[in-house]
Design a protein around this motif. Structure first.
Motif, short mmCIF file in Angstrom:
data_model
loop_
_atom_site.label_atom_id
_atom_site.label_comp_id
_atom_site.label_asym_id
_atom_site.label_seq_id
_atom_site.Cartn_x
_atom_site.Cartn_y
_atom_site.Cartn_z
N GLY A 180 0.81 -1.20 0.00
CA GLY A 180 0.00 0.00 0.00
C GLY A 180 0.86 1.26 0.00
N PRO A 181 0.27 2.42 -0.32
CA PRO A 181 1.05 3.67 -0.37
C PRO A 181 1.74 4.00 0.95
N ALA A 182 1.01 3.87 2.06
CA ALA A 182 1.61 4.19 3.36
C ALA A 182 2.75 3.23 3.69
N GLU A 183 2.53 1.95 3.40
CA GLU A 183 3.56 0.95 3.68
C GLU A 183 4.79 1.16 2.81
N LEU A 184 4.57 1.49 1.54
CA LEU A 184 5.70 1.69 0.63
C LEU A 184 6.55 2.89 1.04
N SER A 185 5.91 3.92 1.59
CA SER A 185 6.69 5.07 2.06
C SER A 185 7.59 4.67 3.23
N LEU A 186 7.08 3.84 4.12
CA LEU A 186 7.91 3.36 5.23
C LEU A 186 9.02 2.45 4.73
N LEU A 187 8.72 1.65 3.73
CA LEU A 187 9.76 0.77 3.18
C LEU A 187 10.84 1.57 2.47
N GLY A 188 10.44 2.64 1.78
CA GLY A 188 11.44 3.51 1.16
C GLY A 188 12.33 4.17 2.20
N LEU A 189 11.72 4.59 3.31
CA LEU A 189 12.49 5.17 4.39
C LEU A 189 13.44 4.13 5.00
N ALA A 190 12.96 2.90 5.11
CA ALA A 190 13.81 1.82 5.63
C ALA A 190 15.01 1.58 4.74
N LEU A 191 14.81 1.66 3.42
CA LEU A 191 15.92 1.49 2.48
C LEU A 191 16.97 2.59 2.67
N LEU A 192 16.50 3.82 2.84
CA LEU A 192 17.42 4.94 3.06
C LEU A 192 18.15 4.78 4.39
N VAL A 193 17.41 4.40 5.43
CA VAL A 193 18.01 4.25 6.75
C VAL A 193 19.08 3.16 6.74
N ASN A 194 18.80 2.05 6.07
CA ASN A 194 19.78 0.97 6.03
C ASN A 194 21.03 1.40 5.29
N SER A 195 20.88 2.21 4.27
CA SER A 195 22.05 2.72 3.55
C SER A 195 22.91 3.59 4.47
N VAL A 196 22.26 4.37 5.33
CA VAL A 196 23.02 5.18 6.30
C VAL A 196 23.79 4.27 7.25
N GLY A 197 23.15 3.19 7.69
CA GLY A 197 23.84 2.24 8.55
C GLY A 197 25.05 1.63 7.89
N LEU A 198 24.95 1.33 6.60
CA LEU A 198 26.09 0.78 5.86
C LEU A 198 27.23 1.78 5.77
N VAL A 199 26.89 3.04 5.56
CA VAL A 199 27.93 4.07 5.51
C VAL A 199 28.65 4.18 6.85
N LEU A 200 27.89 4.10 7.94
CA LEU A 200 28.51 4.14 9.27
C LEU A 200 29.45 2.95 9.47
N GLY A 201 29.04 1.77 8.98
CA GLY A 201 29.92 0.61 9.06
C GLY A 201 31.19 0.82 8.26
N MET A 202 31.08 1.45 7.10
CA MET A 202 32.26 1.74 6.29
C MET A 202 33.18 2.72 7.01
N LEU A 203 32.61 3.73 7.66
CA LEU A 203 33.43 4.69 8.39
C LEU A 203 34.15 4.03 9.56
N SER A 204 33.49 3.07 10.21
CA SER A 204 34.13 2.32 11.28
C SER A 204 35.34 1.58 10.74
N TRP A 205 35.16 0.89 9.61
CA TRP A 205 36.27 0.16 8.97
C TRP A 205 37.39 1.11 8.58
N ARG A 206 37.05 2.29 8.08
CA ARG A 206 38.06 3.27 7.67
C ARG A 206 38.86 3.77 8.88
N HIS A 207 38.19 3.96 10.01
CA HIS A 207 38.90 4.39 11.21
C HIS A 207 39.87 3.31 11.69
N LEU A 208 39.47 2.04 11.57
CA LEU A 208 40.39 0.97 11.94
C LEU A 208 41.62 0.99 11.04
N LEU A 209 41.41 1.19 9.75
CA LEU A 209 42.54 1.22 8.82
C LEU A 209 43.44 2.42 9.11
#
Length: 332
Positions: A46-75
């Motif tokens: 549904g439209p409301a559900e799809l908007s939340l799913l789109g937000l979830a996709l964006l949020v997960n991408s932010v989490g991945l970037v944070l994981g990359m920054l953690s790896w970069r700090h280790l390096l």
């Protein structure tokens, strides 16, 4: 065999290996999603559900970037600082290798790509192991908030995961001692001590990364009808716990089935079983899409930056000979 012929053959082998890796990646993703019950996902269209799913996709991408920054700090803490886009290219390509059968493809990819960035194989191997330790310990620590719901009274052992995280945050030199002991065990040269500041940043960034990834799972659960307040700690904690436990199961790519089983258990008290299954499936799809998209963006951005930084070819004066030995007309 002349050096030119050898160089050409190595170039052909690299291109063939790249194509084979791409095929293996596509097959791995297809296998990961092959047995899913897609009929249960229709209720989330549904439209409301799809908007939340789109937000979830964006949020997960932010989490991945944070994981990359953690790896970069280790390096960087190990003495090999690299640019953000270089780190993203190495990190995300290594990350999506988890869909290819075999456990150490990420390390092989990291070592090969690290060479082009001026990082030694020994240092790439060290940061690979340290990153697994940081990810596992912080993920299990975040999982503490969901342990009562997922594991009941048997979740007390997760408290042990929080102790090394706190110890390394307070005394980062402990991580250096652990890395040196690992190097001695593997009969490798001792790595350069990681900077205390970078270690603390890496631990903090990875912990926040797990919280953000759990937020993605919570948004999908809310879209499916889970009570927002009651489901928040369960979803956030269960996702970190399930992802870490799934990564320990080496005979399936990306913990497929194991991660979903733990998340299903966590959701059974909040949603009907078919709906919980749909939430778990959609979350897996969101994670897969965001991981592949992040890797694609990182590779594209790194290539564009590399081309911009490439010095222009020197202009050939009019009337002089070209590299091929033919005289160029004055109008060229």
């Amino acid at each position: 065999m002349t050096a030119d012929i050898l160089r050409v053959r190595l170039g052909v082998l690299r291109r063939v290996a790249t194509v084979l890796f791409g095929i293996a990646l596509v097959v791995g993703v297809a296998v990961a999603l092959r047995d899913a019950d897609w009929a249960a996902v229709r209720d989330l269209a549904g439209p409301a559900e799809l908007s939340l799913l789109g937000l979830a996709l964006l949020v997960n991408s932010v989490g991945l970037v944070l994981g990359m920054l953690s790896w970069r700090h280790l390096l960087a803490g190990l003495g090999s600082p690299v640019g953000v886009w270089t780190a993203a290219r190495i990190f995300f390509v290594g990350m999506i290798t988890k869909f290819v059968p075999g456990r150490f493809w990420a390390l092989i990819a990291n070592i090969r790509m690290g060479r082009t960035a001026g990082v030694t194989p020994a240092r790439m191997a060290t940061v690979y192991v340290l990153n697994i330790a940081v990810m596992s310990l912080t993920g299990l620590t975040v999982g503490l908030v969901a342990a009562p719901s997922v594991l009941g009274g048997r979740g007390g052992w997760l408290l042990l995961a929080a102790l090394p995280v706190l110890a390394c945050a307070i005394r980062p030199e402990l991580a250096n001692r652990w890395a040196a002991a690992l190097a001695r065990l593997l009969r490798r040269p001792a790595p350069a001590p990681a900077g205390h500041r970078d270690l603390r940043y890496a631990i903090a960034a990875q912990a926040v990364s797990w919280l953000v990834a759990g937020l993605q799972f919570w948004l999908v659960a809310v879209a499916a009808g889970a009570p927002p307040a009651a489901s928040f700690p369960v979803c956030v904690g269960a996702f970190g716990l399930a992802a870490v436990v799934g990564s320990f199961v080496v005979f399936v790519p990306d913990g497929i089935g194991v991660r979903e089983g733990i998340l299903m258990v966590a959701l059974t008290g909040l949603l009907p079983l078919p709906t919980a299954g749909a939430v778990v499936l959609v979350s897996r799809l969101i994670c897969t899409v965001s991981e592949i998209a992040s890797a694609g963006v990182a590779l594209l951005a790194a290539e564009l930056i590399r081309r911009r930084a490439r010095p222009p070819a020197p202009a050939v004066p009019a009337g002089t000979e070209s590299p091929a030995g033919t005289e160029l007309p004055a109008s060229v």
